[in-house]
Design an enzyme around this catalytic site. Sequence first.
Site, PDB file in Angstrom:
ATOM      1  N   ARG A  84       8.919   9.322  20.354  1.00 25.75           N
ATOM      2  CA  ARG A  84       9.706   9.332  21.577  1.00 25.75           C
ATOM      3  C   ARG A  84      10.071  10.726  22.081  1.00 25.75           C
ATOM      4  NH1 ARG A  84      10.416   5.153  18.347  1.00 25.75           N
ATOM      5  NH2 ARG A  84      10.380   3.113  19.337  1.00 25.75           N
ATOM      6  N   HIS A 109       5.036   7.249  22.711  1.00 24.28           N
ATOM      7  CA  HIS A 109       3.593   7.319  22.436  1.00 24.28           C
ATOM      8  C   HIS A 109       2.773   7.727  23.663  1.00 24.28           C
ATOM      9  CE1 HIS A 109       4.509   5.982  18.514  1.00 24.28           C
ATOM     10  NE2 HIS A 109       4.464   4.679  18.683  1.00 24.28           N
ATOM     11  N   HIS A 183      -2.117   5.115  14.576  1.00 26.28           N
ATOM     12  CA  HIS A 183      -1.102   4.065  14.516  1.00 26.28           C
ATOM     13  C   HIS A 183      -1.661   2.791  13.859  1.00 26.28           C
ATOM     14  CE1 HIS A 183       2.374   1.711  15.697  1.00 26.28           C
ATOM     15  NE2 HIS A 183       2.907   2.752  16.304  1.00 26.28           N
ATOM     16  N   ASP A 254      11.895   1.698  10.797  1.00 28.47           N
ATOM     17  CA  ASP A 254      11.238   2.260  11.974  1.00 28.47           C
ATOM     18  C   ASP A 254      11.819   3.653  12.137  1.00 28.47           C
ATOM     19  OD1 ASP A 254       9.809   2.729  14.240  1.00 28.47           O
ATOM     20  OD2 ASP A 254      10.904   1.315  15.516  1.00 28.47           O
ATOM     21  N   GLU A 320       2.768   6.615  10.042  1.00 28.10           N
ATOM     22  CA  GLU A 320       2.375   7.470  11.160  1.00 28.10           C
ATOM     23  C   GLU A 320       2.756   8.914  10.881  1.00 28.10           C
ATOM     24  OE1 GLU A 320       4.245   5.728  14.734  1.00 28.10           O
ATOM     25  OE2 GLU A 320       4.507   3.938  13.534  1.00 28.10           O
TER      26      GLU A 320
HETATM   27  C1  GAL Z   1       6.248   2.685  16.386  1.00 24.69           C
HETATM   28  C2  GAL Z   1       7.608   2.822  16.985  1.00 24.69           C
HETATM   29  C3  GAL Z   1       8.196   1.429  17.044  1.00 24.69           C
HETATM   30  C4  GAL Z   1       7.330   0.534  17.884  1.00 24.69           C
HETATM   31  C5  GAL Z   1       5.893   0.613  17.385  1.00 24.69           C
HETATM   32  C6  GAL Z   1       4.926  -0.112  18.267  1.00 24.69           C
HETATM   33  O1  GAL Z   1       5.651   3.924  16.205  1.00 24.69           O
HETATM   34  O2  GAL Z   1       8.424   3.692  16.237  1.00 24.69           O
HETATM   35  O3  GAL Z   1       9.519   1.473  17.561  1.00 24.69           O
HETATM   36  O4  GAL Z   1       7.398   0.916  19.227  1.00 24.69           O
HETATM   37  O5  GAL Z   1       5.469   1.933  17.276  1.00 24.69           O
HETATM   38  O6  GAL Z   1       5.217  -1.467  18.375  1.00 24.69           O
END
Ligand code: GAL
Length: 360
Positions: A84, A109, A183, A254, A320
């Site tokens: 973010r 992203h 991802h 997360d 990630e």
């Molecule tokens: C992660 C992010 C999550 C969610 C996910 C995709 O990288 O931190 O909050 O958005 O990607 O569903």
Amino acid sequence: MPRPTAQQRPFGTSPSGEDVALWRLESGGGVHAEILTYGAVLHSLGVPDTAGDVRSVVVGLPSADAYDKAGGYFGAVVGRYANRIADGRLTLDGTTYELPLNDRGHTLHGGPEGFHTKVWEAAAGSGDDTAWVRLSLRSPDGDMGFPGTLDVRVTYTLDAAGTLSCAYTATTDQPTVVNLCNHAYFNLAGGGDVLGHTLQVDAPAYLPVDSASIPLAGAPAGVAGTAFDLTSPRVLGERVGAADEQVRGAGGFDHCWVLAGAADGGLRRAARLAAPRESRVMEVWTTEPGIQVFTANHLDGALEDAAGRPLERHAAVCLETQHFPDAPNRPEYPSPVLRPGTTAESRTEFRFPHLGGATG
Ligand code: GAL
């Protein structure tokens, strides 16, 4: 042992009608990786278990349209800025840039049409010990609000030992920010959920977040004595339901962990994931300072994988490797700024020590 190979076949079209190719890399020793030109997606990663049974350890979806509609960045290379950027705002050399907001008032992203939605150019080859596919993308000046024309390359290389590496480079013609990561959603059992997997993260600290997943002000929090202490292997099912405010807020993990040796940029182990009974073990090695661990808290069975199986909550875990969230606005974090004349370089490796390959 057979030599590694790289071969392509068609994979339908992208949502905008462009041809998509699937590149299949074979290690010659039982591991294979399938990579799409759509989103530079890691579509499958077939790994034998200790009994020789090969299953994909990443979640794949049936078509480019399915990847587009799923919205979870499945397998994709995310960019220009993974994770973010608060309020979709960044200031570089006194100029402020506004980015599209696609996650609770913030930019996630790379924005809604980030690199995961693009069809990349591919070139591939193989040698005695490796097979590789190199994906290239030119992101124009102003793409998703970011300044500078950015030339990005991601090279997936599979070696004879079964290690998959992702090497990223980026150059620009104006100052900009860059944070590239894969991802993939990992499940080392090849199906079901990951609650019985163990996870170890080589990190003494993590970044607590607010209700929109933006890191709180102040120093990273030490993991000692918290649900975030994964310095030795921990069963995920015991942690994602922990009575911890941060875990509860996200519905699992997360969060970004601050890796040991974050500042030095050298390749070192970041995480170790193991299926029940250690039937498959994966180590993640990286040059990046952080790793966002996301336990697929949003899945609810509505989405199906490429084999038509519903994806339930915690069906996988994303590991990630990346710079820290909102680093463009946090001078105290490792800098994601890229300037003309320099190259942003990073590398992440997925190693499978149960296959007997090198791990050091
Ligand atoms: C992660 C992010 C999550 C969610 C996910 C995709 O990288 O931190 O909050 O958005 O990607 O569903």
